[in-house]
Design a protein around this motif. Structure first.
Motif, PDB file in Angstrom:
ATOM      1  N   PHE A  50      38.769  36.878  26.525  1.00 21.90           N
ATOM      2  CA  PHE A  50      38.622  38.048  27.385  1.00 21.90           C
ATOM      3  C   PHE A  50      39.586  38.027  28.576  1.00 21.90           C
ATOM      4  CE2 PHE A  50      35.135  41.325  28.604  1.00 21.90           C
ATOM      5  CZ  PHE A  50      36.085  42.331  28.469  1.00 21.90           C
ATOM      6  N   ARG A  60      42.809  40.190  29.772  1.00 19.36           N
ATOM      7  CA  ARG A  60      43.584  41.392  29.497  1.00 19.36           C
ATOM      8  C   ARG A  60      45.019  41.244  30.001  1.00 19.36           C
ATOM      9  NH1 ARG A  60      38.606  44.403  30.786  1.00 19.36           N
ATOM     10  NH2 ARG A  60      37.999  45.577  28.927  1.00 19.36           N
ATOM     11  N   ASP A  62      36.405  41.455  24.040  1.00 16.93           N
ATOM     12  CA  ASP A  62      35.141  41.287  24.747  1.00 16.93           C
ATOM     13  C   ASP A  62      34.390  40.102  24.137  1.00 16.93           C
ATOM     14  OD1 ASP A  62      32.185  41.819  25.344  1.00 16.93           O
ATOM     15  OD2 ASP A  62      33.149  43.371  26.523  1.00 16.93           O
ATOM     16  N   GLY A  92      37.092  41.960  32.278  1.00 21.02           N
ATOM     17  CA  GLY A  92      37.651  40.734  31.744  1.00 21.02           C
ATOM     18  C   GLY A  92      37.725  39.655  32.809  1.00 21.02           C
ATOM     19  N   ASP A 122      41.754  49.456  26.074  1.00 20.76           N
ATOM     20  CA  ASP A 122      42.306  48.302  25.353  1.00 20.76           C
ATOM     21  C   ASP A 122      42.920  48.779  24.043  1.00 20.76           C
ATOM     22  OD1 ASP A 122      41.293  46.553  27.326  1.00 20.76           O
ATOM     23  OD2 ASP A 122      39.354  46.462  26.309  1.00 20.76           O
TER      24      ASP A 122
END
Length: 490
Positions: A170, A172, A375, A420, A435
């Protein structure tokens, strides 16, 4: 003369490294965030941030001492080669090119930065040649240092990319300028939703007036149409429009009837025919082509969500696949989700609302793969109670982690409701996070922000060949997609 050259290079590198280290220390948290957003080193950003600053200061100190100047030159050369290969990989092998680094070189572009590093590396290497009085050692160490630096950065890159795209914990990576706002259209009411698109024309249904829909073209010109159906006496709950050019479909689901019409007819009033009648009840549907639609329904036994297919070419016309959606909690809410269809890849993507998984199937609902988002919610920990009416209600309410899902070619755009690692909660006050995944390669690509429009949050979106459109209350906003994104379309 050689001694003066070596002295000048030594103190130039000392000045460069000390300034760079101090600049990073002053804005250290920002520096770590920049590394986290690096397309190459995201996974190791925390360690590398400290390692780079410490290395720059230690090397600078070694260069100031006569007894350790040769060691300092070899180490500074190694670090500059590593910086150079890092920028080369950014320019040639990364999914996108991030913003330039800060500090003394913040005004330089990536290409200019690369040339600066290469020239500095050559200057340091020449000073090593003048300093090291053992030619064999110079040849051996210079080659070894170059290879070790290059291989170390490449290995970090390959490892980081594998973890980010396949085993993401997680983290990003945000696209710089992923979308750019271009135009806004006032729709006057807040009851529109996206029903589909063709090229750069989008179609919007109306939840309050289901027999009226509009199209908006690339010039943001709006046209209004009406739909004529024969059976208006049924107690429809929520007629919803779906468009798959050149056709459109209108269905409720609580009434087992599906209408079909053509978008290409010149009349502003669109006639319909009955595509399906008394064949299946459903809560959502998605047209595949002119002959079939996929439906989401619930099992009459345990109320678990199931997927089915209505096809006029099959006998029987309705087929159900009850094994596609897997339950690990209440069986009802944890199997709920939304689906999208990639016409180019002939693939249906069903994304769960409450867990980090989406299911890929063929257009005939044959399972292709189960893939995960970044996630970390692997299971929907939901408890629910059955009411006297037979309906199910959450006793531990939770927000959907995958709020909205849109597919375009091989890319999946998911509006996420989860923060995140190392992300600020303040961002939720000003933007929605989207995302992006390549479902053909089973990999995460990157993320981008769509800022709120004043106090209005993003409520729906759709992606076309060149644009992404967002709905904010009564406003339709068009954004241009970054080339780094459109290049990913297959």
């Amino acid at each position: 003369m050689k001694a003066k050259y070596v002295l000048i290079v030594r103190y130039f590198v000392v000045l460069l490294f000390v300034y760079a280290a101090i600049s990073k220390l002053i804005t250290f948290e920002e520096f770590k965030v920049q590394l986290t957003q690096s397309p190459l080193l995201s996974m190791y950003a925390g360690v590398i941030a400290y390692l780079v600053v410490i290395s720059e200061l230690v090397i600078a100190f070694l260069l100031t001492l006569r007894s350790t100047k040769l060691l300092g030159l070899y180490l500074s050369y190694s670090l500059m080669v590593a910086f150079s290969i890092y920028i080369y990989l950014i320019l040639n092998y990364s999914d996108f090119i991030p913003c330039s680094c800060g500090g003394v070189l913040e005004k330089l572009g990536w290409n200019e930065h690369l040339w600066f590093n290469i020239i500095t590396s050559v200057l340091i290497l020449l000073s090593i040649f003048y300093t090291d009085d053992k030619p064999k050692r110079f040849c051996l160490l210079s080659v070894a240092t170059t290879l070790v630096s290059i291989l170390t950065v490449i290995l970090l890159f390959v490892s980081s990319e594998h973890i980010i795209k396949k085993e993401n914990p997680f983290i990003r990576r945000y696209l710089p300028h992923g979308v750019a706002e271009e135009d806004t259209l006032d729709l006057k009411v807040n009851t529109f939703y996206f029903s589909g698109y063709y090229k750069d024309k989008v179609y919007l249904g109306n939840s309050k007036s289901p027999l009226i829909f509009i199209s908006v073209d690339s010039l943001m010109k709006r046209e209004e149409y009406t739909i004529k159906i024969d059976s208006t006496h049924f107690p429809y709950r929520y007629l919803r429009l779906k468009t798959v050019y050149p056709y459109f479909y209108l269905a409720d689901g609580s009434i087992p009837i599906v209408y079909k019409g053509q978008l290409t007819t010149p009349e502003k009033t669109k006639q319909t025919e009955i595509f399906s009648f008394k064949e299946a009840y459903f809560s959502d549907y998605n047209p595949i082509d002119s002959t079939s639609i996929v439906i989401k329904s619930q099992s009459s036994k345990d109320y678990k969500h199931i997927l089915g297919l209505i096809s006029i070419n099959n006998k029987p016309r309705v087929s159900i696949n009850s094994k596609l959606l897997e339950s690990n909690s209440d069986g009802v809410f944890d199997t709920d989700g939304s689906f999208s269809y990639s016409k180019e890849n002939k693939a249906l993507i069903y994304t769960y609302y409450y867990k980090n998984q989406y299911v890929l199937t063929s257009s005939s609902l044959e399972l292709l793969n189960r893939q995960n988002t970044i996630d970390t919610t692997k299971a929907a920990l939901i408890t629910a109670a059955k009411l006297a009416s037979g309906e199910h209600k959450m006793t531990t309410p939770m927000s959907a982690i995958n709020q909205k899902v849109v597919v375009k070619n091989n890319l999946l755009f998911i509006v996420s409701n989860s923060l995140g690692q190392k992300e600020s909660k303040a961002i939720w006050k000003q933007a929605s996070i989207v995302d992006i995944y390549d479902f053909k390669k089973d990999s995460y690509i990157a993320s981008f922000y769509i800022n709120h429009l004043g106090d209005d949050k993003l409520i729906d979106l759709i992606v076309t060949d060149h644009y992404i459109y967002g709905l904010f209350d009564q406003k339709l906003v068009r954004y241009r997609l970054a080339k780094s994104l459109t290049d990913k379309f297959e």
